[in-house]
Design an enzyme around this catalytic site. Structure first.
Site, PDB file in Angstrom:
ATOM      1  N   GLU A   1       2.151   6.351  -6.992  1.00 47.41           N
ATOM      2  CA  GLU A   1       0.949   7.357  -7.535  1.00 47.41           C
ATOM      3  C   GLU A   1       1.315   8.778  -7.407  1.00 47.41           C
ATOM      4  OE1 GLU A   1      -2.753   5.972  -5.596  1.00 47.41           O
ATOM      5  OE2 GLU A   1      -2.207   4.147  -6.135  1.00 47.41           O
TER       6      GLU A   1
ATOM      7  N   TYR B   1       0.777  -1.026  -0.072  1.00 47.68           N
ATOM      8  CA  TYR B   1      -0.016  -0.085   0.035  1.00 47.68           C
ATOM      9  C   TYR B   1       0.740   1.353  -0.309  1.00 47.68           C
ATOM     10  CZ  TYR B   1      -4.477   2.229   0.658  1.00 47.68           C
ATOM     11  OH  TYR B   1      -5.799   3.139   0.413  1.00 47.68           O
TER      12      TYR B   1
END
Length: 238
Positions: A164, A157
């Protein structure tokens, strides 16, 4: 007769929904496996002169954007997921693919280190997640898959979010030097303005409050699933 017809109809609908979800999750698992294979092959065995983006772009666009269906699944009650959480998770990734990778030249986002990070983090996460959902539907979930589903996120994660943000940062660098890119500037007949650059910055800032909440939510889910599993195992041992 009326009661029998109603019961049969309900059962048929359940079977169709199960078949659809099985198919959807299996296709997504296979699709992300192909993405992972493509990336690994690109860095280890491939002698092609094609860029990483050219290697994975079509499979990435198809299988990531297909996740939009999960918002509909959650909103309609087809799956017991929280629609808001699902929407946040899906939106962030779709925004990366459509809002950065497809929106700016490949020498900005698709060539940055963040692109490689998201490909590995997303593909591994999604293979495990979709296989977990698929095995849940068919009623046979190997314990190792449960453990992977609620453990690998601890590392993947943050890696994915880092990738991102790097893609968003690269895109906003392009937008800052190309103010007309995907923007609608004033004056205009609608008396309205839209800045692609500021939208990217706003999305990046949203990660500050949202990421900790989403990350902690996964830890809560981990305690619920693996904690209860551990309790059951302990009782069986005793």
């Amino acid at each position: 007769m009326a009661g029998t017809t109603k019961g049969t109809k309900k059962k048929d609908t359940g079977i169709l929904a199960k078949f659809y979800l099985c198919t959807y999750n299996l296709i997504e698992a296979i699709g992300w496996s192909y993405v992972l294979y493509s990336v690994t092959n690109y860095y280890t065995l491939s002698s092609s002169k094609a860029s990483l983006w050219d290697t994975v772009k079509y499979s990435l666009i198809i299988f990531q954007n297909a996740a939009v269906l999960e918002i509909i699944h959650a909103a309609t009650g087809l799956v017991p997921s929280n629609p808001v959480i699902t929407m946040i998770q899906v939106f962030s990734r779709v925004m990366v693919v459509c809002g950065t990778l497809l929106a700016v030249p490949v020498n900005y986002t698709a060539s940055c280190f963040g692109f490689t990070l998201i490909l590995y983090a997303w593909s591994i996460t999604e293979i495990i997640r979709y296989l977990y959902y698929f095995t849940n539907i068919i009623g046979f979930v190997p314990h190792i898959l449960v453990w992977l589903r609620y453990t690998t996120f601890i590392a993947l994660y943050p890696i994915g979010v880092t990738g991102e943000l790097l893609c968003f940062y690269s895109a906003q660098k392009y937008a800052s030097t190309h103010p007309d890119a995907w923007s609608y500037n004033m004056p205009n007949a609608w008396n309205f303005t839209f800045s692609y650059h500021y939208i990217l910055i706003a999305v990046m800032l949203l990660y500050i409050p949202l990421f900790p909440q989403m990350y902690l939510h996964m830890f809560v889910q981990r305690r619920k699933i693996l904690g209860s599993s551990s309790t059951v195992l302990s009782k069986k041992t005793l």
